[in-house]
Design a protein around this motif. Structure first.
Motif, PDB file in Angstrom:
ATOM      1  N   UNK A 107      95.256  -0.286  62.219  1.00 37.18           N
ATOM      2  CA  UNK A 107      95.409  -1.634  62.773  1.00 37.18           C
ATOM      3  C   UNK A 107      94.231  -2.052  63.638  1.00 37.18           C
ATOM      4  N   UNK A 108      93.556  -1.088  64.267  1.00 36.41           N
ATOM      5  CA  UNK A 108      92.409  -1.433  65.100  1.00 36.41           C
ATOM      6  C   UNK A 108      91.258  -1.956  64.244  1.00 36.41           C
ATOM      7  N   UNK A 109      91.032  -1.337  63.084  1.00 32.34           N
ATOM      8  CA  UNK A 109      89.983  -1.839  62.183  1.00 32.34           C
ATOM      9  C   UNK A 109      90.354  -3.219  61.654  1.00 32.34           C
ATOM     10  N   UNK A 110      91.613  -3.425  61.334  1.00 32.65           N
ATOM     11  CA  UNK A 110      92.063  -4.728  60.869  1.00 32.65           C
ATOM     12  C   UNK A 110      91.841  -5.780  61.953  1.00 32.65           C
ATOM     13  N   UNK A 111      92.197  -5.445  63.185  1.00 33.85           N
ATOM     14  CA  UNK A 111      92.018  -6.372  64.292  1.00 33.85           C
ATOM     15  C   UNK A 111      90.535  -6.720  64.467  1.00 33.85           C
ATOM     16  N   UNK A 112      89.676  -5.719  64.383  1.00 39.46           N
ATOM     17  CA  UNK A 112      88.235  -5.968  64.497  1.00 39.46           C
ATOM     18  C   UNK A 112      87.743  -6.865  63.366  1.00 39.46           C
ATOM     19  N   UNK A 113      88.258  -6.662  62.160  1.00 38.67           N
ATOM     20  CA  UNK A 113      87.849  -7.480  61.013  1.00 38.67           C
ATOM     21  C   UNK A 113      88.221  -8.945  61.215  1.00 38.67           C
ATOM     22  N   UNK A 114      89.318  -9.194  61.912  1.00 41.02           N
ATOM     23  CA  UNK A 114      89.732 -10.576  62.160  1.00 41.02           C
ATOM     24  C   UNK A 114      88.695 -11.345  62.977  1.00 41.02           C
TER      25      UNK A 114
END
Length: 165
Positions: A107-114
């Protein structure tokens, strides 16, 4: 670089329930997503030294992967790994009525991608199930609800497994 996090999360708040859980899982303890611009003008990303997308034209790369892997008129897709969203975006554009599940374990990588791209059109699309940081059994239950007759499974070429160096 502009930060798109707030705009993308606003769309997720309106369209999907995944966003509220994401905000409590900001990128602490995960490897940083290194964003850089490509010659095409689009951003690409690296994690632990591995590129998740093309260093030259990530959108064109996603279209090539889709053409090679999706087959003719897929009934649905499962996208393994989100990266910066190019592969999910390519499927969504080419097959706008086909359901899709996007699986992102970190989820942290997903959040960064946002924060890296304006993903509002993709994030607002109905028919996408966002499986971010979900247990494998829960993901399988979501997949079982798809029309499976011509299911396409799409994977990022530079995918990074969580917790692996």
């Amino acid at each position: 670089m502009k930060d798109f996090t707030a705009a993308n999360l606003e769309v997720l708040h309106g369209a999907h329930s995944v966003s509220r859980a994401l905000e409590s899982r900001k990128p602490e303890g995960s490897p940083p997503l290194e964003i850089s611009e490509t010659p095409s003008g689009l951003p690409t990303a690296r994690v632990r030294g591995r590129y998740l997308h093309s260093r030259y034209d990530p959108r064109k790369e996603a279209q090539r992967i889709l053409a090679a892997e999706a087959g003719e008129a897929p009934s649905a897709a499962v996208v393994l790994g989100f990266g910066l969203g190019y592969l999910a975006e390519a499927f969504s554009r080419r097959y706008p009525n086909a359901p899709m599940i996007v699986v992102e374990a970190d989820p942290a990588l997903f959040f960064q991608a946002l924060g890296a791209r304006d993903l509002r059109a993709l994030l607002a699309r109905p028919g996408i199930t966002w499986c971010v940081d979900r247990e494998p059994e829960a993901v399988l239950m979501e997949i079982e609800m798809l029309p499976l007759r011509r299911l396409s499974v799409l994977r990022l070429p530079g995918g990074v497994e969580p917790g692996r160096d």
